[in-house]
Design an enzyme around this catalytic site. Structure first.
Site, PDB file in Angstrom:
ATOM      1  N   TYR A  66       0.825  -1.213   0.000  1.00 27.19           N
ATOM      2  CA  TYR A  66       0.000   0.000   0.000  1.00 27.19           C
ATOM      3  C   TYR A  66       0.861   1.265   0.000  1.00 27.19           C
ATOM      4  O   TYR A  66       0.483   2.282  -0.577  1.00 27.19           O
ATOM      5  CB  TYR A  66      -0.975  -0.012   1.185  1.00 27.19           C
ATOM      6  CG  TYR A  66      -2.238  -0.780   0.872  1.00 27.19           C
ATOM      7  CD1 TYR A  66      -2.368  -2.115   1.213  1.00 27.19           C
ATOM      8  CD2 TYR A  66      -3.284  -0.159   0.194  1.00 27.19           C
ATOM      9  CE1 TYR A  66      -3.511  -2.831   0.880  1.00 27.19           C
ATOM     10  CE2 TYR A  66      -4.433  -0.864  -0.138  1.00 27.19           C
ATOM     11  CZ  TYR A  66      -4.548  -2.197   0.211  1.00 27.19           C
ATOM     12  OH  TYR A  66      -5.683  -2.893  -0.144  1.00 27.19           O
ATOM     13  N   ARG A  69       1.726   1.998  -3.497  1.00 23.37           N
ATOM     14  CA  ARG A  69       0.602   2.625  -4.195  1.00 23.37           C
ATOM     15  C   ARG A  69       0.385   4.058  -3.708  1.00 23.37           C
ATOM     16  O   ARG A  69       0.014   4.943  -4.493  1.00 23.37           O
ATOM     17  CB  ARG A  69      -0.663   1.787  -4.003  1.00 23.37           C
ATOM     18  CG  ARG A  69      -0.603   0.439  -4.738  1.00 23.37           C
ATOM     19  CD  ARG A  69      -1.883  -0.328  -4.555  1.00 23.37           C
ATOM     20  NE  ARG A  69      -3.049   0.476  -4.868  1.00 23.37           N
ATOM     21  CZ  ARG A  69      -4.233   0.304  -4.290  1.00 23.37           C
ATOM     22  NH1 ARG A  69      -4.408  -0.627  -3.378  1.00 23.37           N
ATOM     23  NH2 ARG A  69      -5.250   1.082  -4.608  1.00 23.37           N
ATOM     24  N   GLN A 104     -14.807   5.189  -5.940  1.00 27.12           N
ATOM     25  CA  GLN A 104     -14.251   3.989  -5.303  1.00 27.12           C
ATOM     26  C   GLN A 104     -12.737   4.146  -5.158  1.00 27.12           C
ATOM     27  O   GLN A 104     -12.090   3.332  -4.527  1.00 27.12           O
ATOM     28  CB  GLN A 104     -14.581   2.754  -6.154  1.00 27.12           C
ATOM     29  CG  GLN A 104     -16.063   2.496  -6.320  1.00 27.12           C
ATOM     30  CD  GLN A 104     -16.340   1.456  -7.400  1.00 27.12           C
ATOM     31  OE1 GLN A 104     -16.318   0.256  -7.149  1.00 27.12           O
ATOM     32  NE2 GLN A 104     -16.546   1.932  -8.617  1.00 27.12           N
ATOM     33  N   ASN A 105     -12.206   5.188  -5.790  1.00 23.25           N
ATOM     34  CA  ASN A 105     -10.759   5.384  -5.818  1.00 23.25           C
ATOM     35  C   ASN A 105     -10.250   5.936  -4.491  1.00 23.25           C
ATOM     36  O   ASN A 105     -10.957   6.677  -3.805  1.00 23.25           O
ATOM     37  CB  ASN A 105     -10.371   6.308  -6.972  1.00 23.25           C
ATOM     38  CG  ASN A 105     -10.761   5.705  -8.306  1.00 23.25           C
ATOM     39  OD1 ASN A 105     -11.083   4.525  -8.400  1.00 23.25           O
ATOM     40  ND2 ASN A 105     -10.772   6.530  -9.341  1.00 23.25           N
ATOM     41  N   ASP A 107      -7.032   7.357  -4.415  1.00 17.70           N
ATOM     42  CA  ASP A 107      -5.792   8.042  -4.812  1.00 17.70           C
ATOM     43  C   ASP A 107      -5.812   9.560  -4.583  1.00 17.70           C
ATOM     44  O   ASP A 107      -4.785  10.218  -4.756  1.00 17.70           O
ATOM     45  CB  ASP A 107      -5.481   7.735  -6.282  1.00 17.70           C
ATOM     46  CG  ASP A 107      -6.624   8.075  -7.236  1.00 17.70           C
ATOM     47  OD1 ASP A 107      -6.821   7.321  -8.224  1.00 17.70           O
ATOM     48  OD2 ASP A 107      -7.346   9.075  -6.979  1.00 17.70           O
ATOM     49  N   HIS A 122     -14.388   4.003  -0.580  1.00 22.75           N
ATOM     50  CA  HIS A 122     -13.389   3.012  -0.149  1.00 22.75           C
ATOM     51  C   HIS A 122     -12.216   3.652   0.596  1.00 22.75           C
ATOM     52  O   HIS A 122     -11.141   3.038   0.713  1.00 22.75           O
ATOM     53  CB  HIS A 122     -12.884   2.214  -1.363  1.00 22.75           C
ATOM     54  CG  HIS A 122     -13.965   1.405  -2.011  1.00 22.75           C
ATOM     55  ND1 HIS A 122     -13.843   0.901  -3.281  1.00 22.75           N
ATOM     56  CD2 HIS A 122     -15.188   1.036  -1.591  1.00 22.75           C
ATOM     57  CE1 HIS A 122     -14.952   0.234  -3.595  1.00 22.75           C
ATOM     58  NE2 HIS A 122     -15.781   0.302  -2.596  1.00 22.75           N
ATOM     59  N   SER A 192     -15.459  -1.493 -13.338  1.00 19.61           N
ATOM     60  CA  SER A 192     -15.897  -2.778 -13.898  1.00 19.61           C
ATOM     61  C   SER A 192     -17.280  -3.152 -13.380  1.00 19.61           C
ATOM     62  O   SER A 192     -17.875  -4.122 -13.836  1.00 19.61           O
ATOM     63  CB  SER A 192     -14.884  -3.868 -13.536  1.00 19.61           C
ATOM     64  OG  SER A 192     -14.708  -3.922 -12.123  1.00 19.61           O
ATOM     65  N   GLU A 218     -14.427  -0.378 -22.473  1.00 19.48           N
ATOM     66  CA  GLU A 218     -15.171  -1.560 -22.926  1.00 19.48           C
ATOM     67  C   GLU A 218     -16.480  -1.634 -22.149  1.00 19.48           C
ATOM     68  O   GLU A 218     -16.614  -1.056 -21.071  1.00 19.48           O
ATOM     69  CB  GLU A 218     -14.354  -2.839 -22.702  1.00 19.48           C
ATOM     70  CG  GLU A 218     -14.012  -3.080 -21.244  1.00 19.48           C
ATOM     71  CD  GLU A 218     -13.032  -4.245 -21.034  1.00 19.48           C
ATOM     72  OE1 GLU A 218     -12.940  -4.701 -19.878  1.00 19.48           O
ATOM     73  OE2 GLU A 218     -12.367  -4.644 -22.013  1.00 19.48           O
TER      74      GLU A 218
HETATM   75  N1  APR Z   1     -11.019   5.090 -19.367  1.00 24.04           N
HETATM   76  C1  APR Z   1     -12.185   4.502 -18.994  1.00 24.04           C
HETATM   77  N2  APR Z   1     -12.267   3.251 -18.441  1.00 24.04           N
HETATM   78  C2  APR Z   1     -11.111   2.578 -18.303  1.00 24.04           C
HETATM   79  C3  APR Z   1      -9.855   3.116 -18.704  1.00 24.04           C
HETATM   80  C4  APR Z   1      -9.844   4.442 -19.254  1.00 24.04           C
HETATM   81  N3  APR Z   1      -8.715   5.032 -19.649  1.00 24.04           N
HETATM   82  N4  APR Z   1      -8.897   2.185 -18.447  1.00 24.04           N
HETATM   83  C5  APR Z   1      -9.525   1.105 -17.898  1.00 24.04           C
HETATM   84  N5  APR Z   1     -10.852   1.339 -17.818  1.00 24.04           N
HETATM   85  C6  APR Z   1     -11.903   0.483 -17.249  1.00 24.04           C
HETATM   86  C7  APR Z   1     -11.673  -1.016 -17.406  1.00 24.04           C
HETATM   87  O1  APR Z   1     -12.213  -1.482 -18.651  1.00 24.04           O
HETATM   88  C8  APR Z   1     -12.465  -1.569 -16.219  1.00 24.04           C
HETATM   89  O2  APR Z   1     -13.833  -1.785 -16.577  1.00 24.04           O
HETATM   90  O3  APR Z   1     -11.924   0.712 -15.874  1.00 24.04           O
HETATM   91  C9  APR Z   1     -12.430  -0.426 -15.194  1.00 24.04           C
HETATM   92  C10 APR Z   1     -11.547  -0.694 -13.984  1.00 24.04           C
HETATM   93  O4  APR Z   1     -12.149  -1.728 -13.253  1.00 24.04           O
HETATM   94  P1  APR Z   1     -11.450  -2.297 -11.928  1.00 24.04           P
HETATM   95  O5  APR Z   1     -10.016  -2.444 -12.160  1.00 24.04           O
HETATM   96  O6  APR Z   1     -12.249  -3.479 -11.516  1.00 24.04           O
HETATM   97  O7  APR Z   1     -11.618  -1.097 -10.871  1.00 24.04           O
HETATM   98  P2  APR Z   1     -12.887  -0.703 -10.002  1.00 24.04           P
HETATM   99  O8  APR Z   1     -14.149  -0.969 -10.719  1.00 24.04           O
HETATM  100  O9  APR Z   1     -12.650   0.662  -9.509  1.00 24.04           O
HETATM  101  O10 APR Z   1     -12.755  -1.736  -8.765  1.00 24.04           O
HETATM  102  C11 APR Z   1     -13.668  -1.606  -7.709  1.00 24.04           C
HETATM  103  O11 APR Z   1     -12.438  -3.201  -6.405  1.00 24.04           O
HETATM  104  O12 APR Z   1     -10.351  -3.992  -6.001  1.00 24.04           O
HETATM  105  C12 APR Z   1     -11.377  -3.259  -5.467  1.00 24.04           C
HETATM  106  O13 APR Z   1     -11.318  -1.576  -3.807  1.00 24.04           O
HETATM  107  C13 APR Z   1     -10.957  -1.838  -5.130  1.00 24.04           C
HETATM  108  O14 APR Z   1     -12.183   0.216  -5.478  1.00 24.04           O
HETATM  109  C14 APR Z   1     -11.792  -0.988  -6.085  1.00 24.04           C
HETATM  110  C15 APR Z   1     -12.964  -1.885  -6.392  1.00 24.04           C
END
Ligand code: APR
Length: 251
Positions: A66, A69, A104-105, A107, A122, A192, A218
């Protein structure tokens, strides 16, 4: 871009706007996502890094990960997606509307881009706390000297974030749910949409009759009315300009 004008028109009409963001919004700032391409969870086991049990078992491993990060987040800069979201807030509020950013970020980049009406579901990586007493501290910009890091009250320092199996901050969740249930438009950006309860906010907004819009590179499982497929740093500035031609997102 196909489909941007109906969303822009909905934003101009809106009296209440919610933006829900995930790790994808910070990818263009150089921060890895979790499940996207090159995501952390593709090479790391979340059960060994992001649970209270993992911290009890190996506080050195977890706090060092952490801290890596945390330093990356401090070194990163907001990108045009963060800037556009801050401008969107200004435009909605100036027009007398309600605005809520739900992230959810962890940062801190939304705050650094100028976002004000923000709830962090989060937690925040730039704040740490004693895992026994809960007392919070804000570490300086340098890496910790050694891991694990002694806390002020005899425990170890842990990041002030929500780990799997832990409850979200009740006030943040309540504010997010109330905003979702009363908004006209919800933008779902760079997530996601598989982690709950954050992902349920989209369902609540749709159930309340809101226009729901996904911005992502996507399509995800999120049940939305509109999808704007592309990088958030490209799509969001374009959407803000289409909504408010006089708008000038910083950055
Ligand atoms: N622009 C838009 N979307 C993007 C980009 C971009 N440049 N790059 C990646 N993505 C999308 C990916 O396609 C994916 O659907 O962002 C999404 C990231 O998904 P995750 O990595 O699952 O992140 P998140 O949804 O924030 O995760 C939720 O899970 O691990 C835990 O606590 C953590 O807050 C986090 C939570």
């Amino acid at each position: 871009m196909n489909g941007i004008e109906p969303v822009a028109a909905a934003l101009r009409r809106a009296r209440g706007v919610v933006v829900l963001t995930g790790a994808g919004v910070s990818v263009e700032s150089g921060l890895r996502s979790f499940r996207g391409r090159d995501g952390w969870w593709r090479g790391h086991d979340p059960a060994r890094l992001a649970t209270p049990e993992a911290f009890e078992a190996d506080p050195a491993l977890v706090s060092e990960w952490y801290d890596t990060r945390r330093l990356a987040a401090l070194a990163a800069a907001p990108n045009p997606a963060h800037e556009a979201i801050a401008e969107l807030e200004r435009q909605v509020v100036v027009a007398g509307g309600r605005f809520q950013l739900v992230t959810q970020n962890v940062d801190g980049l939304h705050q650094r881009a100028g976002s004000e009406r923000l709830v962090e579901l989060h937690g925040n990586l730039t704040v740490w706390r004693d895992h026994r007493s809960g007392r919070r501290v804000t570490p300086g910009p340098a890496a910790f000297e050694a891991y694990p890091v002694p806390g002020p009250d005899g425990g170890w320092l842990r990041p002030d974030v929500v780990w799997f199996g832990e409850f979200l901050p009740p006030a943040a969740l309540a504010a997010a749910a109330a905003a979702a249930a009363s908004c006209d438009v919800m933008l779902v950006v760079g997530t996601s949409a598989v982690v709950f309860p954050a992902a349920s906010l989209v369902v609540e907004a749709a159930a309340a009759g809101a226009v729901t819009v996904e911005v992502n590179v996507e399509a995800t499982p999120a049940a939305v009315g509109h999808r704007l497929i592309g990088a958030a740093g490209e799509v969001l500035p374009r959407l803000v300009r289409a909504s408010w031609p006089s708008a000038r997102p910083r950055g």
